[in-house]
Motif scaffolding. Sequence first.
Motif, PDB file in Angstrom:
ATOM      1  N   ASP A  33       0.833  -1.210   0.000  1.00  0.00           N
ATOM      2  CA  ASP A  33       0.000   0.000   0.000  1.00  0.00           C
ATOM      3  C   ASP A  33       0.866   1.259   0.000  1.00  0.00           C
ATOM      4  OD1 ASP A  33      -2.564   1.381   0.218  1.00  0.00           O
ATOM      5  OD2 ASP A  33      -1.982   1.845   2.272  1.00  0.00           O
ATOM      6  N   GLU A  34       1.925   1.235   0.792  1.00  0.00           N
ATOM      7  CA  GLU A  34       2.848   2.374   0.826  1.00  0.00           C
ATOM      8  C   GLU A  34       3.562   2.548  -0.520  1.00  0.00           C
ATOM      9  OE1 GLU A  34       3.228   4.734   3.139  1.00  0.00           O
ATOM     10  OE2 GLU A  34       1.543   3.755   4.140  1.00  0.00           O
ATOM     11  N   ASN A  35       3.843   1.425  -1.173  1.00  0.00           N
ATOM     12  CA  ASN A  35       4.473   1.496  -2.490  1.00  0.00           C
ATOM     13  C   ASN A  35       3.533   2.144  -3.510  1.00  0.00           C
ATOM     14  OD1 ASN A  35       6.586   0.937  -4.407  1.00  0.00           O
ATOM     15  ND2 ASN A  35       5.345  -0.754  -5.166  1.00  0.00           N
ATOM     16  N   VAL A  36       2.248   1.793  -3.447  1.00  0.00           N
ATOM     17  CA  VAL A  36       1.259   2.409  -4.340  1.00  0.00           C
ATOM     18  C   VAL A  36       1.205   3.918  -4.098  1.00  0.00           C
ATOM     19  CG1 VAL A  36      -1.209   2.602  -4.863  1.00  0.00           C
ATOM     20  CG2 VAL A  36      -0.169   0.345  -4.613  1.00  0.00           C
ATOM     21  N   LYS A  37       1.197   4.310  -2.834  1.00  0.00           N
ATOM     22  CA  LYS A  37       1.146   5.740  -2.503  1.00  0.00           C
ATOM     23  C   LYS A  37       2.379   6.474  -3.026  1.00  0.00           C
ATOM     24  CE  LYS A  37      -1.685   5.161   1.648  1.00  0.00           C
ATOM     25  NZ  LYS A  37      -1.702   5.159   3.126  1.00  0.00           N
ATOM     26  N   ARG A  79      -5.431  23.812 -17.919  1.00  0.00           N
ATOM     27  CA  ARG A  79      -4.395  23.711 -16.883  1.00  0.00           C
ATOM     28  C   ARG A  79      -4.989  23.985 -15.510  1.00  0.00           C
ATOM     29  NH1 ARG A  79      -1.397  26.886 -13.664  1.00  0.00           N
ATOM     30  NH2 ARG A  79       0.714  26.175 -13.135  1.00  0.00           N
ATOM     31  N   ALA A  80      -5.829  25.003 -15.417  1.00  0.00           N
ATOM     32  CA  ALA A  80      -6.453  25.343 -14.134  1.00  0.00           C
ATOM     33  C   ALA A  80      -7.294  24.178 -13.616  1.00  0.00           C
ATOM     34  CB  ALA A  80      -7.310  26.596 -14.286  1.00  0.00           C
ATOM     35  N   LYS A  81      -8.061  23.554 -14.498  1.00  0.00           N
ATOM     36  CA  LYS A  81      -8.900  22.423 -14.092  1.00  0.00           C
ATOM     37  C   LYS A  81      -8.046  21.231 -13.666  1.00  0.00           C
ATOM     38  CE  LYS A  81     -12.604  19.390 -15.699  1.00  0.00           C
ATOM     39  NZ  LYS A  81     -13.513  19.047 -16.804  1.00  0.00           N
ATOM     40  N   ALA A  82      -6.981  20.979 -14.420  1.00  0.00           N
ATOM     41  CA  ALA A  82      -6.124  19.829 -14.119  1.00  0.00           C
ATOM     42  C   ALA A  82      -5.407  19.991 -12.782  1.00  0.00           C
ATOM     43  CB  ALA A  82      -5.103  19.623 -15.244  1.00  0.00           C
ATOM     44  N   THR A  83      -4.940  21.207 -12.492  1.00  0.00           N
ATOM     45  CA  THR A  83      -4.210  21.417 -11.236  1.00  0.00           C
ATOM     46  C   THR A  83      -5.148  21.419 -10.025  1.00  0.00           C
ATOM     47  OG1 THR A  83      -4.290  23.813 -11.622  1.00  0.00           O
ATOM     48  CG2 THR A  83      -2.287  22.666 -12.271  1.00  0.00           C
ATOM     49  N   GLN A  84      -6.429  21.684 -10.257  1.00  0.00           N
ATOM     50  CA  GLN A  84      -7.396  21.664  -9.149  1.00  0.00           C
ATOM     51  C   GLN A  84      -7.932  20.263  -8.878  1.00  0.00           C
ATOM     52  OE1 GLN A  84     -10.354  24.517 -10.372  1.00  0.00           O
ATOM     53  NE2 GLN A  84      -8.998  26.261 -10.071  1.00  0.00           N
ATOM     54  N   THR A  85      -7.725  19.353  -9.833  1.00  0.00           N
ATOM     55  CA  THR A  85      -8.233  17.988  -9.690  1.00  0.00           C
ATOM     56  C   THR A  85      -7.145  17.115  -9.089  1.00  0.00           C
ATOM     57  OG1 THR A  85      -9.599  18.322 -11.653  1.00  0.00           O
ATOM     58  CG2 THR A  85      -9.323  16.057 -10.897  1.00  0.00           C
ATOM     59  N   THR A  86      -7.225  16.903  -7.784  1.00  0.00           N
ATOM     60  CA  THR A  86      -6.229  16.094  -7.093  1.00  0.00           C
ATOM     61  C   THR A  86      -6.922  14.951  -6.351  1.00  0.00           C
ATOM     62  OG1 THR A  86      -6.329  17.524  -5.139  1.00  0.00           O
ATOM     63  CG2 THR A  86      -4.654  18.041  -6.796  1.00  0.00           C
ATOM     64  N   ILE A  87      -6.160  13.922  -6.053  1.00  0.00           N
ATOM     65  CA  ILE A  87      -6.695  12.760  -5.333  1.00  0.00           C
ATOM     66  C   ILE A  87      -5.768  12.412  -4.185  1.00  0.00           C
ATOM     67  CG2 ILE A  87      -7.479  10.376  -5.508  1.00  0.00           C
ATOM     68  CD1 ILE A  87      -7.667  10.700  -8.496  1.00  0.00           C
ATOM     69  N   ASN A  88      -6.365  12.222  -3.034  1.00  0.00           N
ATOM     70  CA  ASN A  88      -5.613  11.717  -1.894  1.00  0.00           C
ATOM     71  C   ASN A  88      -5.206  10.275  -2.184  1.00  0.00           C
ATOM     72  OD1 ASN A  88      -5.233  10.286   0.703  1.00  0.00           O
ATOM     73  ND2 ASN A  88      -5.778  12.255   1.578  1.00  0.00           N
ATOM     74  N   PRO A  89      -3.952   9.894  -1.935  1.00  0.00           N
ATOM     75  CA  PRO A  89      -3.520   8.523  -2.248  1.00  0.00           C
ATOM     76  C   PRO A  89      -4.313   7.448  -1.521  1.00  0.00           C
ATOM     77  CG  PRO A  89      -1.848   9.691  -0.966  1.00  0.00           C
ATOM     78  CD  PRO A  89      -2.854  10.705  -1.396  1.00  0.00           C
ATOM     79  N   GLY A  90      -4.985   7.817  -0.448  1.00  0.00           N
ATOM     80  CA  GLY A  90      -5.812   6.844   0.263  1.00  0.00           C
ATOM     81  C   GLY A  90      -7.203   6.717  -0.310  1.00  0.00           C
ATOM     82  N   ASP A  91      -7.502   7.483  -1.367  1.00  0.00           N
ATOM     83  CA  ASP A  91      -8.850   7.491  -1.942  1.00  0.00           C
ATOM     84  C   ASP A  91      -8.793   7.290  -3.454  1.00  0.00           C
ATOM     85  OD1 ASP A  91     -11.594   7.646  -1.778  1.00  0.00           O
ATOM     86  OD2 ASP A  91     -11.659   9.835  -1.915  1.00  0.00           O
ATOM     87  N   LEU A  92      -8.026   6.290  -3.873  1.00  0.00           N
ATOM     88  CA  LEU A  92      -7.847   6.020  -5.303  1.00  0.00           C
ATOM     89  C   LEU A  92      -8.968   5.125  -5.825  1.00  0.00           C
ATOM     90  CD1 LEU A  92      -3.986   5.467  -5.309  1.00  0.00           C
ATOM     91  CD2 LEU A  92      -5.210   7.358  -6.367  1.00  0.00           C
ATOM     92  N   THR A  93     -10.188   5.669  -5.817  1.00  0.00           N
ATOM     93  CA  THR A  93     -11.327   4.921  -6.328  1.00  0.00           C
ATOM     94  C   THR A  93     -11.403   5.075  -7.846  1.00  0.00           C
ATOM     95  OG1 THR A  93     -12.819   6.812  -6.109  1.00  0.00           O
ATOM     96  CG2 THR A  93     -12.595   5.350  -4.188  1.00  0.00           C
TER      97      THR A  93
END
Length: 202
Positions: A33-37, A79-93
């Motif tokens: 899991d840590e490796n995936v993160k 670019r603005a949309k892409a930089t605002q779209t982030t995912i927490n590594p613990g929530d990779l749904t």
Amino acid sequence: MKSRNLVLIVIIGLILLLGGCACTGYQGLVRLDENVKAKWANVQSDYQRRADLIPNLVNTVKGAANFEQETLTRVIEARAKATQTTINPGDLTAENLQRFQQAQGELSGALSRLLVTVERYPELKANQNFSNLQTQLEGTENRIKVSRNDFNTAVQEYNTSVRKIPNVLFAGIMGFTVKQPFQADPGAQTAPTVNFNTDSAR
């Protein structure tokens, strides 16, 4: 009395065996899991590197006379949309990764249109700053591809471990669920064009 003791010993033995398997499996899943993160952090870092290059690219292109403003606007908005779209590594749904991938795909498309438009501006292609940006963008696109592949490999190893016995018996209870890898985008067999070379663009 002896049979009761035997049953008790067998039960205790099974509990210890299952506990040992669970402990070993848990440690293995934590490592994967840590490796995936870590691999996900590399993916985000490389996409951020690309996003950081875009303002310089836009500023350089702005210097060309009569350059299509709409094309630049689309790149800036994507670019603005892409930089605002982030995912927490613990929530990779699947939903979150699809949203992230879509935003990055829109930016790739806007960049490709910009770079194709540049072909009509010889003074831009002769610009040294623009040439340097070309090299950096090409390198960044390659880094993104490598990072995505590394991430998918890490997810595959993790998912395989989650679904194997005995891990499958306790993984969900301990919060280890299957993660979503990157999926190929429609038309992904055609890489984004980041080459300003006239001969290769024709």
